[in-house]
Design an enzyme around this catalytic site. Structure first.
Site, PDB file in Angstrom:
ATOM      1  CG  HIS A   1      21.658 -35.551  45.690  1.00 37.46           C
ATOM      2  ND1 HIS A   1      20.916 -34.950  46.679  1.00 37.46           N
ATOM      3  CD2 HIS A   1      22.419 -36.491  46.316  1.00 37.46           C
ATOM      4  CE1 HIS A   1      21.198 -35.519  47.851  1.00 37.46           C
ATOM      5  NE2 HIS A   1      22.100 -36.450  47.651  1.00 37.46           N
TER       6      HIS A   1
ATOM      7  NE  ARG B   1      16.432 -45.006  46.764  1.00 40.89           N
ATOM      8  CZ  ARG B   1      17.147 -45.991  47.266  1.00 40.89           C
ATOM      9  NH1 ARG B   1      16.666 -47.208  47.249  1.00 40.89           N
ATOM     10  NH2 ARG B   1      18.332 -45.779  47.797  1.00 40.89           N
TER      11      ARG B   1
ATOM     12  CG  ASN C   1      18.463 -38.537  43.764  1.00 36.08           C
ATOM     13  OD1 ASN C   1      19.439 -38.903  44.395  1.00 36.08           O
ATOM     14  ND2 ASN C   1      17.674 -39.373  43.118  1.00 36.08           N
TER      15      ASN C   1
ATOM     16  CD  GLU D   1      16.594 -42.666  42.277  1.00 35.70           C
ATOM     17  OE1 GLU D   1      17.222 -42.937  43.312  1.00 35.70           O
ATOM     18  OE2 GLU D   1      16.951 -41.819  41.459  1.00 35.70           O
TER      19      GLU D   1
ATOM     20  CE  LYS E   1      18.289 -43.064  51.456  1.00 38.60           C
ATOM     21  NZ  LYS E   1      19.704 -42.835  51.164  1.00 38.60           N
TER      22      LYS E   1
ATOM     23  CG  HIS F   1      25.669 -35.826  41.741  1.00 34.19           C
ATOM     24  ND1 HIS F   1      24.826 -36.843  41.356  1.00 34.19           N
ATOM     25  CD2 HIS F   1      25.900 -36.007  43.054  1.00 34.19           C
ATOM     26  CE1 HIS F   1      24.555 -37.604  42.408  1.00 34.19           C
ATOM     27  NE2 HIS F   1      25.193 -37.119  43.442  1.00 34.19           N
TER      28      HIS F   1
ATOM     29  CD  GLU G   1      22.298 -36.020  51.623  1.00 34.77           C
ATOM     30  OE1 GLU G   1      21.080 -36.297  51.517  1.00 34.77           O
ATOM     31  OE2 GLU G   1      23.076 -35.994  50.644  1.00 34.77           O
TER      32      GLU G   1
ATOM     33  CG  HIS H   1      27.477 -36.076  48.763  1.00 37.65           C
ATOM     34  ND1 HIS H   1      27.107 -36.002  47.435  1.00 37.65           N
ATOM     35  CD2 HIS H   1      26.394 -36.539  49.431  1.00 37.65           C
ATOM     36  CE1 HIS H   1      25.859 -36.424  47.312  1.00 37.65           C
ATOM     37  NE2 HIS H   1      25.397 -36.752  48.507  1.00 37.65           N
TER      38      HIS H   1
ATOM     39  NE  ARG I   1      27.991 -64.487  38.000  1.00 36.51           N
ATOM     40  CZ  ARG I   1      28.716 -65.590  37.823  1.00 36.51           C
ATOM     41  NH1 ARG I   1      28.689 -66.542  38.739  1.00 36.51           N
ATOM     42  NH2 ARG I   1      29.449 -65.731  36.757  1.00 36.51           N
TER      43      ARG I   1
ATOM     44  CE  LYS J   1      19.523 -44.331  44.670  1.00 38.38           C
ATOM     45  NZ  LYS J   1      19.484 -42.934  44.169  1.00 38.38           N
TER      46      LYS J   1
END
Lengths: 363, 363
Positions: free
Chosen positions: B245, B238, B242, B234, B224, B249, B182, B262, B118, B140
Site C-alpha cells: 500500500h 495490523r 498494508n 493499528e 483480515k 498510495h 487484495e 486501488h 459525533r 477504517k
C-alpha cells in the site's frame, strides 16, 4: 498552580490552572510523544500569546496555522487548512496538535486531531473563560454545518489542558460575560453551593480578581469533570451539561453563527429552561427572577432575538442532537442545583416560554 | 449463507456472505436501532441495487444520497453532501447509515457515520469484490486529501456487513481483478495455504464461479478479521494489512486518484515489496516470479507508471501514515505467508526495486 484530573480510565488527563503557565516547557513535554507539533490559533490570539507558547517548545519541529477568528469560521472548509498544513509539513501519526485560543479553536483543533490519520494527540491551551471552563473538559470536538451547530465531530480527549488565567486579562468584557454564563450553568445543574457563591461574588469575577477567577475555573472544571467521568459519550447524565443549549443553538443558528456569542445564547436559553420549569411546577418564580437578576448582573442577555418566532425556535430545536424520534428533548431544572432531561414537554407551555419576553414587554 | 464474526469485544459485528441477501429485511432489522435510515450509494450502483435494498426497509424513514462514482470524489466536499441530506431530513443520533457500493462509498459513509453528531451507526453493503474482502472488515473510514490518500478519517465499526455475491455479476472485469489483488494479499501476508489455493483457482475466480468467489471472500474476511481482532487501531500487527500500500498510495497519488484503481496500485506495490524483500535476502527470486505470474494471470499490472521517477515515489512515501520521524517504513515479506514491518530500508535497494521494471525493459 492547581491540577485537576479528568478521570476517564486510559484517557484520563490533567488540567493545569494558574498564572504564567503558557511558556513553561515542563507542562508540555510529558504530553508530546513525537518530534512534531502544530500550533493552531487565530488572528486575535496569535499576536498576544503565540510566541510565549513557541518559546516552551524548543527541540521540536513546530509549525503553526493561524485561522480567522470567530464562530462563523468553524466549518469544514476552514478545518481543511489545518489538514493542509499538517500534510504540507509532513506531520505523521506521532504529531501533537496544540489548540491555542477559545472554544472555536479548541473544537476545530480537537476534531482535526481526532480525524488526521484517524487520530493524533492534542493539547488544549484555552485562552477564554468559556473555553477554560467548558470546551477544555470532556473531549467534545466539532465543526458546524450550515443547518446545525456542532453537527460534525468526534469524542477525542486531549493529553492535557493548560488554563492560564493571565490570558483572561486581554479578554473583552463581552466574552468574559459569555464565559460566566457557562460558569453559572454548573451551579444551576449540579452545584447549588457554587451558585450561591456566584450570587455573592459576581462583581469580583467581572473585575477579573485573580483568586475569584481561579476558584470559579477550578470549581467549574471539577463539576464538569465529575459529570463527564460518569458518562463520557453522553448516553445519559452528561446531557445535563446542555442546559440552555437547545434554545441557545436555535438562537445562534437563526442569527447566523458569530452574531450572538455562544455564552450569550446559552444564558438566554438557561433562563428559558428555568421559565419553562417554573410553568411545569418545578422551580418557583422567585428562582427564575433570581436567575434573571444574576444573568443581568453578569452582563448577559435574558431575552431572545426580537425577530425570532416560535416556529423559528421549534424548527431549529427539531434538528438538535438531543432530538429522538421527532420529539424535542430538553434539559430542565428540578431545583437550583439539579437538572434532568425530559421529552415530556407541553407545547403550550413551551410556546408561552418562547413568547414570555414579548408578554413581559421586554422585547 | 455463511456468517463470520469480527471479534472486537463490545464492537464485534457479523459479516453475512451469500447470494440474494440484499433484499432480506431480517438481515437489516436487528442492526437498525432507530426509525431513520440513510442509504448512501453512487450513480453506478443505484440503478442496479438501490430498489432491492429499499424493499428490505419498509417501516423506516428511508432517505438516500447518490454520489458520483469514483475515487476522485472521495473528499471532504462530496462528504458534505451526506451531512446535507442527514440534516435536511432531520436525522438524529439514532439514525443508521447504509453504505451501498464499493470501497469509496464504504469509506465515506463510514466516516460520515463516525462524525455525524459525533457518531451514529452504519451498515456496510459492499458491492465490489474489493470492498467485500477489504474495506468492509476493520472499521477504517476516511476521505482523501489532495496531498495524501485516506489522510482524514476515523476508526468506526459497522453494525453488520452484508456481502451479497450476486452483486459481483455486474462488476466490470477490471474491478474484479482489482479486488483479487487484495485477496492475493491475504495469502501473501498470513495464509500460504490460501495463496496456493489461489494459484490453482484463479481461472474460476475470474469466471465468477459462485463457490470459488464465496470461498475467497470468506477466507479473506476471516484472515483480515483475525489480524484486526489482534490490533483494532493499528498500533502493531495490523499494519501488515498494508502490504504493497505504501508503494500503491504513491502511484495513486501521483497519477491522480481514480486513474489507477486501488487494487491495481496495490498489486504493483506488492510486487515491489516482494522484489525488495528478495534483494534483502528474504524471498527467493522464484517466489517473486511466481507472484508476478499470479498477478498477470489475475489481469493486474506489475510495473508502475512509466512517468514516475524514484523521487516521485519516495516523496509520496514520506507522507504515508506509516512514516515515523522521517523514515519510510514498509511492510515486507519474510516468506510467502508471513509479513513484517520494517524501517531498515537500504536506499540503494529501494532505488533498485523502483527502477527494476525499467531495467527489465518492461516499461
Amino acid at each position: 498552580m492547581k491540577t485537576l484530573t479528568v478521570d476517564l480510565g486510559a484517557r484520563s488527563y490533567p488540567i493545569f490552572i494558574g498564572h504564567n503557565l503558557l511558556a513553561d516547557p515542563a507542562l508540555y513535554a510529558p504530553y508530546i510523544k513525537g518530534k512534531q507539533v502544530l500550533i493552531v490559533t487565530n488572528e486575535t490570539v496569535a499576536p498576544l500569546y503565540l510566541e510565549q507558547v513557541k518559546s516552551a517548545l524548543t527541540g521540536y519541529q513546530v509549525d503553526e496555522v493561524i485561522l480567522p477568528d470567530g464562530e462563523e469560521f468553524k466549518n469544514l472548509e476552514i478545518l481543511n487548512r489545518i489538514y493542509d498544513e499538517l500534510l504540507a509539513k509532513q506531520h505523521n501519526r506521532t504529531t501533537t496538535l496544540i489548540a491555542l485560543g477559545g472554544g472555536v479553536i479548541g473544537d476545530m483543533t480537537g476534531f482535526a486531531a481526532a480525524s488526521y490519520q484517524r487520530g493524533v494527540n492534542f493539547i488544549q491551551v484555552p485562552t477564554t473563560l468559556l473555553s477554560q471552563v467548558d470546551s477544555s473538559v470532556g473531549g467534545k470536538t466539532a465543526v458546524n454545518h450550515k443547518l446545525g451547530k456542532n453537527m460534525i465531530g468526534a469524542f477525542h480527549q486531549p493529553q492535557c489542558v493548560i488554563a492560564d488565567t493571565e490570558t483572561l486579562n486581554t479578554l473583552p468584557a463581552r466574552e468574559l460575560s459569555a464565559g460566566i454564563a457557562e460558569v453559572i450553568k454548573y451551579g444551576l445543574i449540579c452545584d447549588a453551593e457554587f451558585y450561591h457563591w456566584l450570587q455573592q461574588n459576581m462583581a469580583s469575577l467581572l473585575a477579573k480578581q485573580p483568586a475569584a477567577l481561579a476558584y470559579a475555573i477550578e470549581r467549574s472544571c471539577q463539576d464538569k469533570a465529575d459529570v463527564v467521568a460518569q458518562d463520557e459519550t453522553e448516553s445519559g447524565i452528561r446531557a445535563i451539561l446542555n442546559l440552555g443549549h437547545t434554545f441557545g443553538h436555535a438562537i445562534e443558528a437563526h442569527q447566523g453563527y458569530g452574531n450572538w456569542l455562544h455564552g450569550e445564547a446559552v444564558a438566554t436559553g438557561m433562563l428559558m429552561a428555568a421559565d419553562l420549569g417554573c410553568r411545569m411546577g418545578d422551580l418557583s418564580s422567585s428562582d427564575v427572577e433570581a436567575l434573571r437578576t444574576l444573568l443581568l448582573q453578569a452582563g448577559l442577555p435574558v431575552v431572545g432575538p426580537q425577530d425570532m418566532s416560535v416556529e423559528d425556535y421549534t424548527s431549529r430545536m427539531l434538528v438538535d442532537k438531543k432530538v429522538l424520534d421527532g420529539r424535542i428533548r430538553l434539559v430542565l431544572l428540578r431545583r437550583i442545583g439539579e437538572a434532568y432531561m425530559t421529552s415530556d414537554i407541553v407545547a403550550d407551555q413551551l410556546t408561552a416560554t418562547l413568547t414570555a419576553g414579548e408578554q413581559l414587554g421586554l422585547i
